[in-house]
Design a protein around this motif. Structure first.
Motif, PDB file in Angstrom:
ATOM      1  N   GLY A   1      -0.108 -10.922  -1.737  1.00  0.00           N
ATOM      2  CA  GLY A   1      -0.424 -10.866  -0.321  1.00  0.00           C
ATOM      3  C   GLY A   1      -0.654 -12.247   0.264  1.00  0.00           C
ATOM      4  O   GLY A   1      -0.595 -13.264  -0.431  1.00  0.00           O
ATOM      5  N   SER A   2      -0.929 -12.280   1.543  1.00  0.00           N
ATOM      6  CA  SER A   2      -1.146 -13.556   2.215  1.00  0.00           C
ATOM      7  C   SER A   2      -2.458 -14.183   1.763  1.00  0.00           C
ATOM      8  O   SER A   2      -3.351 -13.494   1.248  1.00  0.00           O
ATOM      9  CB  SER A   2      -1.178 -13.353   3.734  1.00  0.00           C
TER      10      SER A   2
ATOM     11  N   ALA B   1     -13.378   9.446 -10.505  1.00  0.00           N
ATOM     12  CA  ALA B   1     -13.206   9.622  -9.061  1.00  0.00           C
ATOM     13  C   ALA B   1     -13.690   8.426  -8.255  1.00  0.00           C
ATOM     14  O   ALA B   1     -13.301   8.275  -7.090  1.00  0.00           O
ATOM     15  CB  ALA B   1     -13.938  10.874  -8.594  1.00  0.00           C
ATOM     16  N   GLN B   2     -14.507   7.558  -8.845  1.00  0.00           N
ATOM     17  CA  GLN B   2     -15.000   6.414  -8.086  1.00  0.00           C
ATOM     18  C   GLN B   2     -14.264   5.114  -8.425  1.00  0.00           C
ATOM     19  O   GLN B   2     -14.681   4.029  -8.030  1.00  0.00           O
ATOM     20  CB  GLN B   2     -16.511   6.229  -8.302  1.00  0.00           C
ATOM     21  N   VAL B   3     -13.142   5.253  -9.134  1.00  0.00           N
ATOM     22  CA  VAL B   3     -12.350   4.090  -9.563  1.00  0.00           C
ATOM     23  C   VAL B   3     -11.001   4.096  -8.853  1.00  0.00           C
ATOM     24  O   VAL B   3     -10.333   5.133  -8.775  1.00  0.00           O
ATOM     25  CB  VAL B   3     -12.132   4.116 -11.095  1.00  0.00           C
ATOM     26  N   LEU B   4     -10.581   2.940  -8.352  1.00  0.00           N
ATOM     27  CA  LEU B   4      -9.229   2.772  -7.811  1.00  0.00           C
ATOM     28  C   LEU B   4      -8.431   1.893  -8.760  1.00  0.00           C
ATOM     29  O   LEU B   4      -8.805   0.749  -9.025  1.00  0.00           O
ATOM     30  CB  LEU B   4      -9.257   2.120  -6.431  1.00  0.00           C
ATOM     31  N   ALA B   5      -7.324   2.423  -9.291  1.00  0.00           N
ATOM     32  CA  ALA B   5      -6.395   1.645 -10.102  1.00  0.00           C
ATOM     33  C   ALA B   5      -5.304   1.109  -9.190  1.00  0.00           C
ATOM     34  O   ALA B   5      -4.728   1.851  -8.401  1.00  0.00           O
ATOM     35  CB  ALA B   5      -5.789   2.507 -11.206  1.00  0.00           C
ATOM     36  N   ALA B   6      -5.002  -0.187  -9.302  1.00  0.00           N
ATOM     37  CA  ALA B   6      -4.034  -0.818  -8.406  1.00  0.00           C
ATOM     38  C   ALA B   6      -3.022  -1.620  -9.201  1.00  0.00           C
ATOM     39  O   ALA B   6      -3.380  -2.374 -10.115  1.00  0.00           O
ATOM     40  CB  ALA B   6      -4.752  -1.732  -7.407  1.00  0.00           C
ATOM     41  N   GLY B   7      -1.733  -1.453  -8.857  1.00  0.00           N
ATOM     42  CA  GLY B   7      -0.695  -2.189  -9.570  1.00  0.00           C
ATOM     43  C   GLY B   7       0.579  -2.291  -8.769  1.00  0.00           C
ATOM     44  O   GLY B   7       0.685  -1.772  -7.653  1.00  0.00           O
ATOM     45  N   ASP B   8       1.592  -2.955  -9.380  1.00  0.00           N
ATOM     46  CA  ASP B   8       2.841  -3.172  -8.645  1.00  0.00           C
ATOM     47  C   ASP B   8       4.090  -3.207  -9.517  1.00  0.00           C
ATOM     48  O   ASP B   8       5.195  -3.283  -8.993  1.00  0.00           O
ATOM     49  CB  ASP B   8       2.760  -4.479  -7.848  1.00  0.00           C
TER      50      ASP B   8
ATOM     51  N   ALA C   1       0.002   2.032  -5.601  1.00  0.00           N
ATOM     52  CA  ALA C   1       1.093   1.091  -5.798  1.00  0.00           C
ATOM     53  C   ALA C   1       1.142   0.267  -4.526  1.00  0.00           C
ATOM     54  O   ALA C   1       1.459   0.785  -3.450  1.00  0.00           O
ATOM     55  CB  ALA C   1       2.407   1.814  -6.033  1.00  0.00           C
ATOM     56  N   VAL C   2       0.770  -0.996  -4.615  1.00  0.00           N
ATOM     57  CA  VAL C   2       0.663  -1.817  -3.415  1.00  0.00           C
ATOM     58  C   VAL C   2       2.041  -2.099  -2.830  1.00  0.00           C
ATOM     59  O   VAL C   2       3.074  -1.970  -3.506  1.00  0.00           O
ATOM     60  CB  VAL C   2      -0.070  -3.144  -3.711  1.00  0.00           C
ATOM     61  N   GLY C   3       2.064  -2.485  -1.561  1.00  0.00           N
ATOM     62  CA  GLY C   3       3.326  -2.851  -0.932  1.00  0.00           C
ATOM     63  C   GLY C   3       4.009  -3.970  -1.699  1.00  0.00           C
ATOM     64  O   GLY C   3       3.352  -4.869  -2.221  1.00  0.00           O
ATOM     65  N   GLY C   4       5.330  -3.888  -1.798  1.00  0.00           N
ATOM     66  CA  GLY C   4       6.083  -4.858  -2.581  1.00  0.00           C
ATOM     67  C   GLY C   4       6.225  -4.489  -4.033  1.00  0.00           C
ATOM     68  O   GLY C   4       6.764  -5.268  -4.826  1.00  0.00           O
ATOM     69  N   SER C   5       5.765  -3.291  -4.426  1.00  0.00           N
ATOM     70  CA  SER C   5       5.906  -2.854  -5.816  1.00  0.00           C
ATOM     71  C   SER C   5       7.375  -2.761  -6.208  1.00  0.00           C
ATOM     72  O   SER C   5       8.244  -2.473  -5.374  1.00  0.00           O
ATOM     73  CB  SER C   5       5.251  -1.482  -6.012  1.00  0.00           C
ATOM     74  N   GLU C   6       7.653  -2.972  -7.497  1.00  0.00           N
ATOM     75  CA  GLU C   6       9.040  -2.929  -7.943  1.00  0.00           C
ATOM     76  C   GLU C   6       9.571  -1.491  -7.854  1.00  0.00           C
ATOM     77  O   GLU C   6       8.852  -0.528  -8.140  1.00  0.00           O
ATOM     78  CB  GLU C   6       9.196  -3.484  -9.345  1.00  0.00           C
ATOM     79  N   PRO C   7      10.835  -1.342  -7.445  1.00  0.00           N
ATOM     80  CA  PRO C   7      11.418  -0.007  -7.269  1.00  0.00           C
ATOM     81  C   PRO C   7      11.312   0.895  -8.498  1.00  0.00           C
ATOM     82  O   PRO C   7      11.055   2.099  -8.341  1.00  0.00           O
ATOM     83  CB  PRO C   7      12.869  -0.302  -6.895  1.00  0.00           C
TER      84      PRO C   7
ATOM     85  N   ILE D   1       1.023  -5.600   1.437  1.00  0.00           N
ATOM     86  CA  ILE D   1       1.390  -6.325   0.227  1.00  0.00           C
ATOM     87  C   ILE D   1       0.135  -6.747  -0.529  1.00  0.00           C
ATOM     88  O   ILE D   1      -0.830  -7.246   0.062  1.00  0.00           O
ATOM     89  CB  ILE D   1       2.224  -7.579   0.568  1.00  0.00           C
ATOM     90  N   GLY D   2       0.137  -6.559  -1.848  1.00  0.00           N
ATOM     91  CA  GLY D   2      -0.936  -7.073  -2.687  1.00  0.00           C
ATOM     92  C   GLY D   2      -2.310  -6.632  -2.237  1.00  0.00           C
ATOM     93  O   GLY D   2      -2.621  -5.444  -2.144  1.00  0.00           O
ATOM     94  N   THR D   3      -3.162  -7.617  -1.946  1.00  0.00           N
ATOM     95  CA  THR D   3      -4.558  -7.339  -1.603  1.00  0.00           C
ATOM     96  C   THR D   3      -4.690  -6.501  -0.340  1.00  0.00           C
ATOM     97  O   THR D   3      -5.629  -5.701  -0.220  1.00  0.00           O
ATOM     98  CB  THR D   3      -5.339  -8.650  -1.445  1.00  0.00           C
ATOM     99  N   ALA D   4      -3.773  -6.648   0.598  1.00  0.00           N
ATOM    100  CA  ALA D   4      -3.812  -5.805   1.796  1.00  0.00           C
ATOM    101  C   ALA D   4      -3.614  -4.345   1.425  1.00  0.00           C
ATOM    102  O   ALA D   4      -4.230  -3.442   2.011  1.00  0.00           O
ATOM    103  CB  ALA D   4      -2.748  -6.258   2.798  1.00  0.00           C
ATOM    104  N   GLY D   5      -2.767  -4.088   0.449  1.00  0.00           N
ATOM    105  CA  GLY D   5      -2.552  -2.727  -0.020  1.00  0.00           C
ATOM    106  C   GLY D   5      -3.759  -2.152  -0.722  1.00  0.00           C
ATOM    107  O   GLY D   5      -4.022  -0.941  -0.650  1.00  0.00           O
ATOM    108  N   ILE D   6      -4.524  -3.002  -1.414  1.00  0.00           N
ATOM    109  CA  ILE D   6      -5.758  -2.542  -2.056  1.00  0.00           C
ATOM    110  C   ILE D   6      -6.757  -2.098  -0.994  1.00  0.00           C
ATOM    111  O   ILE D   6      -7.341  -1.006  -1.082  1.00  0.00           O
ATOM    112  CB  ILE D   6      -6.354  -3.646  -2.943  1.00  0.00           C
ATOM    113  N   PHE D   7      -6.963  -2.932   0.019  1.00  0.00           N
ATOM    114  CA  PHE D   7      -7.861  -2.561   1.109  1.00  0.00           C
ATOM    115  C   PHE D   7      -7.409  -1.254   1.765  1.00  0.00           C
ATOM    116  O   PHE D   7      -8.208  -0.373   2.080  1.00  0.00           O
ATOM    117  CB  PHE D   7      -7.883  -3.665   2.163  1.00  0.00           C
ATOM    118  N   GLU D   8      -6.116  -1.139   1.962  1.00  0.00           N
ATOM    119  CA  GLU D   8      -5.535   0.050   2.591  1.00  0.00           C
ATOM    120  C   GLU D   8      -5.878   1.310   1.786  1.00  0.00           C
ATOM    121  O   GLU D   8      -6.242   2.352   2.348  1.00  0.00           O
ATOM    122  CB  GLU D   8      -4.027  -0.149   2.688  1.00  0.00           C
TER     123      GLU D   8
END
Length: 254
Positions: A23-24, A186-193, A209-215, A233-240
């Motif tokens: 992300g930015s 239930a209180q855990v968010l897993a994030a990847g790409d 799956a954050v924005g920009g994840s591989e197809p 993208i990236g961290t913005a997707g985590i916040f989202e």
């Protein structure tokens, strides 16, 4: 570090490259600052293909917050961060990984020494062997050789080839850590790409799956209520995703 993650309202279990480091610069700083401002209610676990030395250098540089726990080396390291910022393996959780690996590094390297499309990475990991991967030159028979030896193959980002202990990857290691710490899924968010995050995103916790994840990752993910495909993208997707699942109050900007 405070080890009572079970008492936190929310725990972020995140991949690094392309996710927590994606992300930015403004989005990255916003997430990092938010985590630091809410350490009493937010826990942080890195779940990465990177090794502890890289993570120690990254966090020590002040670029990112320190996590409480590290699942590194594509799930073959499970460690906690000590008060003096040492990344120390949790032996009770790693014992099973070591048993499944059976000191297999030399055998794997010998078997795959001349395998087309694979270039051995110079770092010798404890419970994995990693290669740079050229899909145009690779012979699929190599995968069958590895599996016949009793190990798993993981290809990710169409450029990395990992040989892992059977049944060991990011997802199973994350679930074992959560169980060890008595943290409700239930209180855990897993994030990847990337594809090496698949086992973590389908493990059963809320996942993004954050924005920009591989197809290939997006294609492999099932349509399920607990799996979110972010636009940011990236961290913005985590916040989202934190806002989507209502896991913790987030800034108005999200």
């Amino acid at each position: 570090m405070n080890d009572t993650l079970s008492e936190r309202q929310f725990v972020l279990a995140t991949d690094l490259d392309g996710t927590f480091l994606g992300g930015s610069s403004a989005d990255r700083q916003a997430l990092y600052d938010w985590i630091e401002a809410h350490r009493s209610s937010v826990g942080l676990v890195f779940v990465s293909g990177r090794d502890p030395a890289f993570i120690h250098q990254l966090c020590g540089s002040g670029q990112v917050p320190w996590p409480e726990y590290v699942i590194g080396d594509v799930g073959t390291t499970i460690a906690h961060v000590t008060q003096d910022r040492t990344i120390a393996p949790i032996m009770d959780l790693e014992r099973q990984i070591a048993e499944r690996w059976r000191d297999g590094g030399d055998r794997v390297r010998s078997t795959l020494e001349s395998a087309p499309g694979l270039t051995l990475q110079p770092t010798e990991f404890r419970y994995r062997v990693s290669y740079d991967y050229d899909p145009d030159q690779f012979d699929p028979a190599t995968t069958r050789k590895v599996e016949a030896m009793g190990f798993d193959v993981l290809i990710s980002d169409n450029r990395f080839f990992d040989v892992l202990p059977q049944g060991v990857s990011k997802g199973p290691s994350l679930l074992r850590l959560l169980d060890h710490l008595n943290i409700p899924q239930a209180q855990v968010l897993a994030a990847g790409d990337t594809l090496n995050d698949l086992s973590m995103l389908v493990a059963g916790t809320p996942a993004v799956a954050v924005g920009g994840s591989e197809p290939p990752l997006l294609s492999a993910l099932p349509d399920a209520a607990h799996i979110y495909r972010a636009e940011g993208i990236g961290t913005a997707g985590i916040f989202e995703a934190i806002a989507h699942f209502k896991l913790h109050p987030t800034p108005e900007r999200v």
